[in-house]
Design a protein around this motif. Structure first.
Motif, mmCIF file in Angstrom:
data_model
loop_
_atom_site.group_PDB
_atom_site.id
_atom_site.type_symbol
_atom_site.label_atom_id
_atom_site.label_comp_id
_atom_site.label_asym_id
_atom_site.label_seq_id
_atom_site.Cartn_x
_atom_site.Cartn_y
_atom_site.Cartn_z
ATOM 1 N N ILE A 52 7.830 -17.467 -4.971
ATOM 2 C CA ILE A 52 7.565 -18.834 -5.411
ATOM 3 C C ILE A 52 8.465 -19.751 -4.606
ATOM 4 O O ILE A 52 9.680 -19.575 -4.566
ATOM 5 C CB ILE A 52 7.845 -19.017 -6.912
ATOM 6 N N MET A 53 7.872 -20.756 -3.958
ATOM 7 C CA MET A 53 8.625 -21.762 -3.211
ATOM 8 C C MET A 53 8.356 -23.105 -3.885
ATOM 9 O O MET A 53 7.242 -23.633 -3.806
ATOM 10 C CB MET A 53 8.198 -21.773 -1.742
ATOM 11 N N PHE A 54 9.358 -23.648 -4.558
ATOM 12 C CA PHE A 54 9.211 -24.875 -5.350
ATOM 13 C C PHE A 54 9.949 -26.005 -4.652
ATOM 14 O O PHE A 54 11.147 -25.906 -4.396
ATOM 15 C CB PHE A 54 9.777 -24.676 -6.760
ATOM 16 N N VAL A 55 9.250 -27.103 -4.363
ATOM 17 C CA VAL A 55 9.849 -28.243 -3.663
ATOM 18 C C VAL A 55 10.479 -29.189 -4.686
ATOM 19 O O VAL A 55 9.785 -29.786 -5.508
ATOM 20 C CB VAL A 55 8.806 -28.992 -2.819
ATOM 21 N N MET A 56 11.795 -29.320 -4.605
ATOM 22 C CA MET A 56 12.533 -30.195 -5.520
ATOM 23 C C MET A 56 12.632 -31.615 -4.977
ATOM 24 O O MET A 56 12.707 -32.575 -5.740
ATOM 25 C CB MET A 56 13.929 -29.621 -5.760
ATOM 26 N N SER A 57 12.680 -31.766 -3.660
ATOM 27 C CA SER A 57 12.716 -33.088 -3.040
ATOM 28 C C SER A 57 12.264 -32.964 -1.593
ATOM 29 O O SER A 57 12.338 -31.884 -1.000
ATOM 30 C CB SER A 57 14.132 -33.695 -3.102
ATOM 31 N N GLY A 58 11.791 -34.080 -1.034
ATOM 32 C CA GLY A 58 11.345 -34.060 0.348
ATOM 33 C C GLY A 58 9.961 -33.458 0.505
ATOM 34 O O GLY A 58 9.189 -33.331 -0.461
ATOM 35 N N THR A 59 9.642 -33.071 1.735
ATOM 36 C CA THR A 59 8.345 -32.474 2.052
ATOM 37 C C THR A 59 8.530 -31.312 3.015
ATOM 38 O O THR A 59 9.536 -31.227 3.725
ATOM 39 C CB THR A 59 7.406 -33.502 2.705
#
Length: 300
Positions: A52-59
């Protein structure tokens, strides 16, 4: 047949003998927070686990097989075991990653097989044949993921009883989110109706107006009221009242909170108004309802 012998296919490495009935338990192989800046992975890589790769901020961009997936804050991708992928970050991206799989074992009081049987969305997720899955999180998944990571920090990847429960909770939230977003693709209005009901269920103890609900789902109040009434046959206020009455019935039946105080627990500021609305919904006053149903405290 071992997990390491499995070839590309599906999100989760669940072995044939496990599918046949052997009890399994989750196992986390790695987890980490990472701030990426101007990063390009040279070559695709793969894991013998689900990631699982979860983006907390940015792109960022994740290249999976022949596809390029753009992810922004609040979005995450679930990549199946043995699926080649690589990460590209042109500016900055902060991520939370979790790599996990399943192995033979028993969760003790929590049977993963029973959990799957009681959660059809989870069973469908575990059988997902696609090599990856992209979802947008309304915050539920991130909180479950973060709670699991904090528990793993405290007790290690071998897992504690609580980490097993948190892992199951995480998968169930992902499974339900997958079902909801698949359903929303058919009628976008349904998403707003579901979000509105979620907001009402989470805030029924407050003084709520239609404008509060509309603001929460980013719609004009008039438009939200029209699509809500069309989809449910009720107004937003009717739905809120129904939720409050169901909560009141539960509190009257399952707690010893005084009858004279129940109204304040369900977001109604007038005791007289609460009594009138409750009687309209149940044909009984709150006191009559408690006397007829009896207080049934948990554990007794």
């Amino acid at each position: 047949m071992s997990m390491t012998a499995r070839k590309l296919g599906g999100l989760f490495p669940v072995d044939a003998e496990q599918e046949a009935g052997t009890e399994i338990q989750p196992h986390v192989y790695a987890y980490y927070f990472k701030q990426w800046r101007d990063f390009r992975m040279p070559e695709p890589h793969r894991h013998e686990s689900t990631e699982i790769m979860f983006v907390m901020s940015g792109t960022c961009r994740v290249e999976v097989l022949d596809s390029a997936v753009e992810l922004k804050k609040g979005e995450f991708i679930v990549i199946g075991f043995n699926v080649p992928h690589r990460l590209i970050v042109e500016n900055s991206c902060r991520m939370l990653n979790l790599e996990f799989g399943f192995r033979p074992g028993n969760l003790g009081t929590l049977s993963f097989r029973q959990l799957r049987a009681g959660e059809p969305e989870l069973e469908d997720l575990l059988a997902e044949p696609a090599p990856y899955l992209v979802l947008r999180d309304p915050d539920d998944v991130y909180h479950s993921l973060k709670s699991l990571v904090l528990e793993l920090d405290a007790h290690g990847t071998q897992g504690s009883g609580l980490s097993h429960v948190l892992f199951a909770q995480l998968l169930i939230r992902i499974a339900r989110l997958r079902e909801e977003q698949a359903a929303d693709q058919g009628r976008p209005e349904d998403r707003y109706v579901r979000q509105s009901l979620d907001f009402l269920s989470q805030n029924y103890d407050r003084d709520i107006r239609v404008t509060d609900v509309a603001s929460a789902v980013n719609l004009h109040p008039g438009y939200l009221q029209r699509i809500f009434k069309s989809a449910t046959g009720r107004t937003l206020i009717d739905a809120l009242t129904d939720i409050r009455m169901e909560k009141a019935k539960m509190l009257l039946k399952q707690t010893n909170i005084p009858v004279t105080e129940i109204y304040d627990y369900v977001g109604i500021r007038s005791r007289q108004y609460f009594h009138a609305v409750f009687k309209k919904h149940t044909n009984r006053t709150p006191l009559e309802y408690r006397q007829s149903e009896g207080v049934q405290l948990w554990g007794y």
